[in-house]
Design a protein around this motif. Structure first.
Motif, PDB file in Angstrom:
ATOM      1  N   ALA A  22       0.803  -1.084   0.280  1.00 53.89           N
ATOM      2  CA  ALA A  22       0.543   0.400  -0.019  1.00 53.89           C
ATOM      3  C   ALA A  22       0.807   1.174   0.412  1.00 53.89           C
ATOM      4  O   ALA A  22       0.145   2.067  -0.749  1.00 53.89           O
ATOM      5  CB  ALA A  22      -1.140   0.212   1.044  1.00 53.89           C
ATOM      6  N   GLY A  23       1.923   0.602   0.275  1.00 58.48           N
ATOM      7  CA  GLY A  23       2.677   2.573   1.189  1.00 58.48           C
ATOM      8  C   GLY A  23       4.041   2.312  -0.188  1.00 58.48           C
ATOM      9  O   GLY A  23       4.701   3.492  -0.198  1.00 58.48           O
ATOM     10  N   ASP A  24       3.543   1.552  -1.152  1.00 61.34           N
ATOM     11  CA  ASP A  24       5.129   1.683  -2.495  1.00 61.34           C
ATOM     12  C   ASP A  24       4.913   3.481  -3.347  1.00 61.34           C
ATOM     13  O   ASP A  24       3.070   3.364  -3.903  1.00 61.34           O
ATOM     14  CB  ASP A  24       4.963   0.143  -3.273  1.00 61.34           C
ATOM     15  N   HIS A  25       5.594   3.159  -3.974  1.00 54.87           N
ATOM     16  CA  HIS A  25       5.239   4.133  -5.448  1.00 54.87           C
ATOM     17  C   HIS A  25       5.170   3.594  -6.867  1.00 54.87           C
ATOM     18  O   HIS A  25       6.215   2.975  -6.674  1.00 54.87           O
ATOM     19  CB  HIS A  25       6.259   5.539  -5.009  1.00 54.87           C
ATOM     20  N   VAL A  26       4.685   3.392  -7.515  1.00 53.03           N
ATOM     21  CA  VAL A  26       4.421   2.726  -8.557  1.00 53.03           C
ATOM     22  C   VAL A  26       4.116   3.593  -9.703  1.00 53.03           C
ATOM     23  O   VAL A  26       3.940   4.589 -10.242  1.00 53.03           O
ATOM     24  CB  VAL A  26       3.198   2.168  -8.746  1.00 53.03           C
ATOM     25  N   VAL A  27       5.857   3.069 -10.775  1.00 49.41           N
ATOM     26  CA  VAL A  27       5.993   3.757 -12.160  1.00 49.41           C
ATOM     27  C   VAL A  27       5.677   2.501 -13.081  1.00 49.41           C
ATOM     28  O   VAL A  27       6.145   1.260 -12.687  1.00 49.41           O
ATOM     29  CB  VAL A  27       7.105   3.877 -12.674  1.00 49.41           C
ATOM     30  N   ASP A  58      12.772   3.978  -1.018  1.00 39.79           N
ATOM     31  CA  ASP A  58      13.817   2.931  -1.391  1.00 39.79           C
ATOM     32  C   ASP A  58      12.213   1.974  -1.457  1.00 39.79           C
ATOM     33  O   ASP A  58      11.348   0.806  -1.332  1.00 39.79           O
ATOM     34  CB  ASP A  58      13.952   3.059  -0.023  1.00 39.79           C
ATOM     35  N   ARG A  59      10.596   2.943  -1.461  1.00 43.82           N
ATOM     36  CA  ARG A  59       9.451   2.197  -1.610  1.00 43.82           C
ATOM     37  C   ARG A  59       8.974   2.410  -3.516  1.00 43.82           C
ATOM     38  O   ARG A  59       7.870   2.209  -3.283  1.00 43.82           O
ATOM     39  CB  ARG A  59       8.464   2.896  -1.321  1.00 43.82           C
ATOM     40  N   LEU A  60      10.207   2.427  -4.136  1.00 41.44           N
ATOM     41  CA  LEU A  60      10.196   2.742  -5.651  1.00 41.44           C
ATOM     42  C   LEU A  60       9.401   1.519  -6.613  1.00 41.44           C
ATOM     43  O   LEU A  60      10.547   0.912  -6.370  1.00 41.44           O
ATOM     44  CB  LEU A  60      10.659   3.690  -6.183  1.00 41.44           C
ATOM     45  N   ASP A  64       1.319   5.609  -9.796  1.00 41.01           N
ATOM     46  CA  ASP A  64       1.802   6.853  -9.178  1.00 41.01           C
ATOM     47  C   ASP A  64       2.162   7.960 -10.558  1.00 41.01           C
ATOM     48  O   ASP A  64       2.018   8.938 -10.587  1.00 41.01           O
ATOM     49  CB  ASP A  64       2.755   7.386  -8.106  1.00 41.01           C
ATOM     50  N   VAL A  65       2.799   6.869 -11.566  1.00 42.95           N
ATOM     51  CA  VAL A  65       3.126   7.629 -12.846  1.00 42.95           C
ATOM     52  C   VAL A  65       3.088   6.595 -14.121  1.00 42.95           C
ATOM     53  O   VAL A  65       3.708   5.437 -13.160  1.00 42.95           O
ATOM     54  CB  VAL A  65       5.224   8.494 -12.735  1.00 42.95           C
ATOM     55  N   ILE A  66       3.202   7.099 -15.000  1.00 45.03           N
ATOM     56  CA  ILE A  66       3.219   6.177 -16.070  1.00 45.03           C
ATOM     57  C   ILE A  66       3.441   6.666 -17.717  1.00 45.03           C
ATOM     58  O   ILE A  66       4.567   7.989 -17.553  1.00 45.03           O
ATOM     59  CB  ILE A  66       1.745   6.694 -17.169  1.00 45.03           C
ATOM     60  N   VAL A  67       4.755   5.979 -17.484  1.00 47.35           N
ATOM     61  CA  VAL A  67       6.021   5.738 -18.855  1.00 47.35           C
ATOM     62  C   VAL A  67       5.223   4.877 -20.188  1.00 47.35           C
ATOM     63  O   VAL A  67       5.305   4.283 -19.924  1.00 47.35           O
ATOM     64  CB  VAL A  67       6.997   5.473 -17.982  1.00 47.35           C
ATOM     65  N   ILE A  91      10.302  11.553 -14.611  1.00 39.82           N
ATOM     66  CA  ILE A  91      10.027  10.432 -13.280  1.00 39.82           C
ATOM     67  C   ILE A  91       9.938  11.194 -11.842  1.00 39.82           C
ATOM     68  O   ILE A  91       8.896  11.482 -11.147  1.00 39.82           O
ATOM     69  CB  ILE A  91       9.881   9.373 -13.325  1.00 39.82           C
ATOM     70  N   ALA A  92      11.260  11.583 -11.408  1.00 40.59           N
ATOM     71  CA  ALA A  92      10.996  11.884 -10.121  1.00 40.59           C
ATOM     72  C   ALA A  92      10.031  13.397  -9.775  1.00 40.59           C
ATOM     73  O   ALA A  92       9.562  13.721  -8.767  1.00 40.59           O
ATOM     74  CB  ALA A  92      12.425  12.301  -9.662  1.00 40.59           C
ATOM     75  N   ALA A  93      10.719  14.766 -10.767  1.00 43.88           N
ATOM     76  CA  ALA A  93       9.241  15.770 -11.068  1.00 43.88           C
ATOM     77  C   ALA A  93       7.773  15.454 -10.392  1.00 43.88           C
ATOM     78  O   ALA A  93       7.088  15.559  -9.842  1.00 43.88           O
ATOM     79  CB  ALA A  93       9.659  16.224 -11.996  1.00 43.88           C
ATOM     80  N   ALA A  94       7.385  14.445 -11.236  1.00 44.22           N
ATOM     81  CA  ALA A  94       6.324  13.652 -11.569  1.00 44.22           C
ATOM     82  C   ALA A  94       5.718  13.326  -9.685  1.00 44.22           C
ATOM     83  O   ALA A  94       5.134  13.746  -9.432  1.00 44.22           O
ATOM     84  CB  ALA A  94       5.933  13.415 -12.589  1.00 44.22           C
ATOM     85  N   LEU A  95       7.245  12.478  -9.506  1.00 45.06           N
ATOM     86  CA  LEU A  95       6.729  11.531  -7.927  1.00 45.06           C
ATOM     87  C   LEU A  95       6.374  12.771  -7.046  1.00 45.06           C
ATOM     88  O   LEU A  95       5.773  12.989  -6.383  1.00 45.06           O
ATOM     89  CB  LEU A  95       7.754  11.182  -7.775  1.00 45.06           C
ATOM     90  N   ALA A  96       7.728  14.020  -7.316  1.00 42.79           N
ATOM     91  CA  ALA A  96       6.897  15.008  -6.632  1.00 42.79           C
ATOM     92  C   ALA A  96       6.594  16.165  -6.289  1.00 42.79           C
ATOM     93  O   ALA A  96       6.177  16.942  -5.314  1.00 42.79           O
ATOM     94  CB  ALA A  96       8.960  15.727  -6.592  1.00 42.79           C
ATOM     95  N   MET A  97       5.547  16.158  -6.975  1.00 43.76           N
ATOM     96  CA  MET A  97       4.105  17.396  -6.479  1.00 43.76           C
ATOM     97  C   MET A  97       3.467  17.112  -5.442  1.00 43.76           C
ATOM     98  O   MET A  97       2.795  15.230  -5.406  1.00 43.76           O
ATOM     99  CB  MET A  97       3.478  16.414  -8.249  1.00 43.76           C
TER     100      MET A  97
END
Length: 398
Positions: free
Chosen positions: A205-210, A237-239, A287-290, A353-359
Motif C-alpha cells: 500500500a505504501g509503494d510508489h508505482v511507475v 526505497d518504496r519505488l 503514481d506515474v505512467i511512462v 519521473i522524479a519531478a512527477a513523483l515530487a508533486m
C-alpha cells in the motif's frame, strides 16, 4: 436511435453492413478501435462484421452487438492473401456488405481486391507508421494509402502518409483515437479493483508505482526505464516498476530484460505482470505512467488514458506524443499535461519521473483535473466513432 443516417430528403436510410478486417482481436490500439467502431455501428442499428483470426476481444465484440467471422487474414503468404480476397468477396456478396474497412497491411491487400471485385467502398486506417526501406516495402505499405478514404489516427500519422504517398493527400481524414471516458473515470473505479491488482502484482500500500503499459518489445523502451530505475531506486526505497504487457513470443528479449534487472540489483523492485485486463484500476494504482518509446508512436494511447485518469505521464518526445502530452514552452506551466523527454535518454526520463513523483497533493489534484479536461476536449470515444461513421456515410452518400 435511427437505423443508419438520415438521407437528404429526411427519410431513414436502411441499415449499413460494414466489414472490418484485422489480423487478430487482441489488446492493441487497432483491435480496441475495431471493437469500438463495431459497437457504435450496432448501437446505431447497423450490422457490424469483423473478419479476423480471433483473440481475447472476440467475446466483447459479440457482447456489444458485433459479429465475428473467423478468417486466416493474418497470413502474409501471397497465395493465402489471394485466397482470402476471394473468400472476402464471397462474404461481401453473401452478407450484402456495403463497405470494407481494413486496419492492417496483409489483410488490407486481400480486402482491397475483394472490395474492388465486389464494387464496394474501401477504407483503411493507419494505426502505425510502418517501416519503409526499399521499393518492395513501399509497395507493400502502399495498400494502406489506397482506400477511398484513408484514416490517420493523428496529425503526425497524416504527415507520414502525405510524405510517402502524396496521391492520397486528398483522401486523408485525421481521426484521433478516442477514449471511453465512462470506463476511464477515477470515480468509477472501486477500491477493491485497485486492491486486487496490488495483491496480484505484489505491491504494498505504501509503494510508489511507475507503470509502463506496453507489450514487451525493444521499441517500447523497457531497457531505458530500467536504466533510469537504477538511480531512482537509490533515492526512493518504496519505488516499484511495473511492466504490464504481453511478451507476444519475444522470449529472447524478455530474457535480456530479466538479466538486466538482475545485474542492476532491481529484482525486488521490478514486476513483469503480463497483460492487464483492468487498465483503469492499473492507472489509478500507479503514481506515474511512462511511455519511453524508441520509435515514433503514431498516437500513444497510454498517455491519453493516463490523462483521463488524472495520472502524470512521461513520454518520449517523438511521434504523436506532442499532440497528446503538452508541456512548456508550447503551453504555460499551469497548462502542462505531462512531460516529454528525448527518446533513449535514461537520465532525462529519470529526472521527469522524479519531478512527477515530487508533486504535492494539491498540485496533483490540479493536474488531474486539467489532464482529464484536456482528454475530454480532444480524445473522446464519441468523437472518434462519430467521425468514423461519418466517413462511411459520406462514401455511401447517405
Amino acid at each position: 436511435m435511427p437505423l443508419g443516417p438520415i438521407t437528404g430528403d429526411g427519410r431513414k436510410a436502411r441499415p449499413l453492413t460494414v466489414l472490418q478486417v484485422i489480423p487478430e482481436l487482441e489488446a492493441g490500439g487497432a483491435e480496441r478501435t475495431t471493437v469500438d467502431i463495431a459497437a457504435a455501428l450496432a448501437a446505431r442499428g447497423d450490422r457490424a462484421l469483423v473478419a479476423s483470426e480471433g483473440g481475447r476481444l472476440v467475446g466483447e465484440l459479440q457482447a456489444l452487438g458485433g459479429e465475428w467471422l473467423e478468417l486466416p487474414v493474418a497470413s502474409k503468404n501471397p497465395l493465402r492473401m489471394l485466397r482470402n480476397a476471394f473468400r472476402l468477396k464471397a462474404l461481401i456478396r453473401r452478407l450484402d456488405v456495403d463497405l470494407v474497412h481494413a486496419r492492417s497491411r496483409a489483410p488490407a491487400w486481400s480486402a482491397l481486391l475483394a472490395a474492388r471485385m465486389a464494387g464496394v467502398p474501401f477504407v483503411t486506417t493507419f494505426h502505425g507508421a510502418y517501416k519503409q526501406v526499399g521499393r518492395l516495402k513501399a509497395l507493400y505499405n502502399s495498400v494502406m494509402a489506397r482506400g477511398d478514404a484513408v484514416i490517420a489516427n493523428s496529425e503526425f500519422t497524416a504527415g507520414v502518409v502525405r510524405s510517402r504517398f502524396p496521391a492520397a493527400a486528398g483522401r486523408i481524414a485525421v481521426i484521433p483515437r478516442g477514449t471511453d471516458l465512462a470506463a476511464f473515470d477515477p470515480r468509477g473505479v472501486a477500491e477493491d479493483r485497485i486492491a486486487a491488482l496490488r495483491d496480484a502484482w505484489n505491491v504494498a500500500a505504501g509503494d510508489h508505482v511507475v507503470l509502463l503499459p506496453a507489450r514487451i518489445s525493444p521499441i517500447k523502451g523497457h531497457k531505458i526505464l530500467l536504466a533510469a530505475a537504477r538511480r531512482l531506486a537509490r533515492d526512493d526505497d518504496r519505488l516499484v516498476f511495473v511492466m504490464a504487457g504481453d511478451e507476444q513470443g519475444r522470449r529472447g528479449f524478455r530474457a535480456e530484460l530479466d538479466a538486466l534487472v538482475a545485474a542492476e540489483g532491481l529484482a525486488d523492485r521490478v514486476r513483469f505482470v503480463g497483460h492487464c485486463a483492468d487498465m483503469p484500476a492499473a492507472l489509478l494504482l500507479a503514481d506515474v505512467i511512462v511511455a519511453p518509446s524508441l520509435v515514433p508512436e503514431t498516437f500513444g494511447r497510454a498517455a491519453v488514458e493516463a490523462g483521463a485518469m488524472g495520472r502524470p505521464v512521461v513520454a518520449s518526445d517523438i511521434g504523436a506524443f506532442a499532440e497528446t502530452v503538452r508541456q512548456p514552452p508550447e503551453v504555460a506551466a499551469e497548462a502542462r499535461t505531462g512531460w516529454r523527454v528525448p527518446a533513449g535518454d535514461a537520465a532525462a526520463l529519470g529526472d521527469a519521473i522524479a519531478a512527477a513523483l515530487a508533486m504535492d497533493r494539491a498540485t496533483r489534484a490540479d493536474y488531474a483535473a486539467r489532464t482529464r479536461a484536456f482528454v475530454l476536449s480532444r480524445f473522446t470515444l464519441s468523437a472518434m466513432t462519430g467521425a468514423t461513421l461519418g466517413v462511411y456515410d459520406r462514401l455511401l452518400r447517405r
